[in-house]
Design a protein around this motif. Structure first.
Motif, short mmCIF file in Angstrom:
data_model
loop_
_atom_site.label_atom_id
_atom_site.label_comp_id
_atom_site.label_asym_id
_atom_site.label_seq_id
_atom_site.Cartn_x
_atom_site.Cartn_y
_atom_site.Cartn_z
N THR A 1 3.77 -4.35 5.33
CA THR A 1 3.19 -5.69 5.17
C THR A 1 3.53 -6.24 3.79
O THR A 1 4.15 -5.56 2.97
N ASN A 2 3.04 -7.46 3.52
CA ASN A 2 3.22 -8.05 2.19
C ASN A 2 2.07 -7.70 1.25
O ASN A 2 2.00 -8.20 0.14
N ALA B 1 -3.78 -7.87 -2.22
CA ALA B 1 -2.77 -8.90 -2.47
C ALA B 1 -3.44 -10.07 -3.18
O ALA B 1 -4.67 -10.19 -3.19
N LYS C 1 4.90 -3.68 -5.53
CA LYS C 1 4.43 -5.02 -5.18
C LYS C 1 3.39 -5.52 -6.18
O LYS C 1 2.52 -4.77 -6.60
N ARG D 1 6.42 -7.28 6.73
CA ARG D 1 7.69 -7.30 6.02
C ARG D 1 8.75 -7.88 6.94
O ARG D 1 8.79 -7.58 8.14
#
Length: 425
Positions: free
Chosen positions: A285-286, A302, A334, A376
Motif C-alpha cells: 500500500t501507500n 501515512a 516511505k 502500490r
C-alpha cells in the motif's frame, strides 16, 4: 490447490535418512527431548540443529568439503557464529560460505547483499546467492568445490520472508549440481501451532513466494525443506535434516532460551515476527509499514491519517490485540523525515492473536477511514497475498470475515499436506 503429496522415501529419502541414521544428531522421536540442555533458571532449553551436529562431532559431514548458507542468525547459545566455530574445528572441512539477502555478516539493507568477497575473520570465500536460482546458482555451488551444502538461518514464519525461498532455491540448485543438502533446524519464532492465511497461487510466484504455502506457514525450516522436497522440487535433492530437541509446537521464541539475532535489519525482535505475517501486507500500500522506526511492522501510518483509524480497528474486536493512535517520523523508506499518523499494534494475548486476520482487518479499516488509501501501483499486494483475491475483495467493500473466509478451502487443503511433514509435537 493442485498439491499431490509424494512419498517421502521417494523424495530423496529425506525422512528415511533422518529416521535411519544412527547418530544422535538425527535420531529420536519428533517432539521428544533426548539430551535437551537445561538453563540456569532450571527451565527447558531448545538445542538447535547446529548444537546437535557439533555435539555429534559433525559426523554427517565427515569426509565432505562443506559450504554453509547462513547469515548473522547462525549462532550458538553463547552468540558465536557457527562459521567461526566450524572454521576453528578440525573435525569439519569448511571451505565456503554462501550469503543470502542482507549478506552473510548482515551488512546490507533490504533488497541488497554483500557480493563475492573473502571473509576477513576466517579467510573463507563468501559467495552471493541473492537473486540467484536454478542453473546460475548451481554453477556457484559447482565453482565453490563443496560436496555438501549446509543451511542454517533463522526464519520469521511468513511466506514472504525470503530466507525460506533461499532455502528452496539452494535445494533446487544443489540437486542440479549433484550436491548433498543438510538443513540444521531452528525454531519458528511465532510457534508451529497452525498455518494461517491465503495460499499462494503459482501464477503469482516470485521471490516472496515460490510455491503454494500459507501466508503464515507454521513450520520450521527443516519441515519446510521436507515439504519442498516432497511436493515441489522437480528433482528432489539428497536431503538430510538435523532436528532440534526441546522445541514444542506451542513454543514462542522467548521460551527457547536461545539468543535472538535480528534475521534482517527490520526484524529487530521476536515481537516484530509475531505481527509480521499480517502487517507486512502494508508494503503493498501507500502507507508506511514502520520501516525507519524502532517498531517496524508494529507502527503503520501515512500523512493525513488520524484517530479514526485506531477507533475503527478497535471496533473490529480482533482477538489478542489493541490499537493505539500513534504518530511517528520514519528515518528512511516511505515518508522519510515526515510526521505521519496511524496506529501501533499492542498484542496483549499472543495465544489468541491471529496476525493474518489482523492484517486484513487493518487493510479494510484503513481503506474505509482514510480517503488517501491506495495500493502500490505495481499491485505488490497480490504478490504478498498470493493472488488478486484480497485486493479485489477489499476494493469491492468486503469486510474482514468475508476476505478471510475466501481462502479457507485452499488453507484446509494446505494444512492436510503440511501435516505429513511435521517433525515436532
Amino acid at each position: 490447490m493442485g498439491l499431490s503429496r509424494r512419498s517421502l522415501l521417494a523424495a530423496g529419502g529425506a525422512l528415511g535418512a533422518v529416521a535411519a541414521t544412527a547418530s544422535p544428531a538425527t535420531a529420536g522421536t519428533p517432539g521428544r527431548e533426548p539430551g535437551a540442555a537445561g538453563r540456569e533458571d532450571g527451565r527447558r532449553r531448545v538445542r538447535t540443529g547446529f548444537e546437535r551436529l557439533a555435539a555429534d562431532g559433525y559426523a554427517p559431514l565427515a569426509g565432505q568439503r562443506v559450504g554453509v548458507v547462513t547469515n548473522p542468525t547462525g549462532v550458538t547459545p553463547d552468540a558465536r557464529h557457527l562459521v567461526d566455530v566450524m572454521h576453528a574445528d578440525e573435525r569439519v572441512d569448511l571451505t565456503a560460505v554462501f550469503g543470502p539477502e542482507h549478506g552473510f555478516r548482515g551488512t546490507a539493507q533490504a533488497g541488497g547483499s554483500e557480493g563475492r568477497y573473502d571473509d576477513p575473520a576466517t579467510g573463507l570465500p563468501v559467495y552471493d546467492t541473492y537473486l540467484k536460482s536454478g542453473r546460475p546458482l548451481a554453477d556457484v555451488f559447482t565453482a565453490s568445490g563443496v560436496d555438501t551444502v549446509v543451511f542454517d538461518i533463522q526464519d520469521a514464519g511468513a511466506r514472504f520472508y525470503t530466507y525460506i525461498w533461499t532455502l528452496y532455491d539452494c535445494m533446487e540448485a544443489a540437486a542440479l549440481a549433484g550436491k548433498r543438502f543438510v538443513v540444521l533446524d531452528r525454531p519458528n519464532p511465532v510457534t508451529g501451532r497452525a498455518a494461517l492465511g491465503p495460499v499462494l497461487d503459482r501464477a503469482f510466484a516470485t521471490f516472496v513466494g515460490r510455491e503454494p504455502i500459507a501466508q503464515a506457514h507454521g513450520m520450521t525450516v527443516a519441515e519446510l525443506a521436507l515439504l519442498f522436497n516432497g511436493e515441489f522440487l522437480a528433482a528432489p535433492v539428497a536431503l538430510e535434516t538435523v532436528r532440534m530437541t526441546g522445541w514444542r509446537r506451542t513454543d514462542f521464541f522467548d521460551s527457547t532460551g536461545l539468543p535472538w539475532v535480528p534475521p534482517s535489519p527490520n526484524m529487530p525482535t521476536p515481537e516484530t515476527a509475531l505481527v509480521y505475517s499480517g502487517t507486512c501486507l502494508f508494503e503493498g500500500t501507500n502507507l508506511s509499514e514502520g520501516r525507519g522506526t524502532t517498531r517496524p511492522f508494529e507502527l503503520l501510518g501515512a500523512e493525513g491519517i488520524d484517530r479514526r483509524w485506531a477507533e475503527a480497528a478497535n471496533a473490529l474486536g480482533l482477538p489478542g490485540v489493541r490499537f493505539r493512535e500513534a504518530y511517528f517520523a520514519p528515518t528512511f523508506s516511505k515518508f522519510q523525515g515526515k510526521t505521519v499518523g496511524g496506529v501501533q499494534l499492542h498484542v496483549h494475548d499472543r495465544e489468541s492473536f491471529d496476525p493474518v486476520r489482523t492484517g486484513i482487518g487493518l487493510l479494510v479499516t484503513a481503506r474505509r477511514s482514510w480517503s488517501g488509501f491506495a495500493w502500490r501501483p505495481d499491485h505488490w499486494i497480490d504478490k504478498l497475498t498470493g493472488s488478486t483475491r484480497v485486493r479485489t475483495l477489499i476494493d469491492a467493500g468486503a469486510d474482514t470475515d468475508e476476505v478471510v473466509g475466501a481462502w479457507q478451502a485452499d488453507l484446509k487443503a494446505f494444512r492436510a499436506v503440511r501435516k505429513e511433514y511435521l517433525l515436532y509435537r
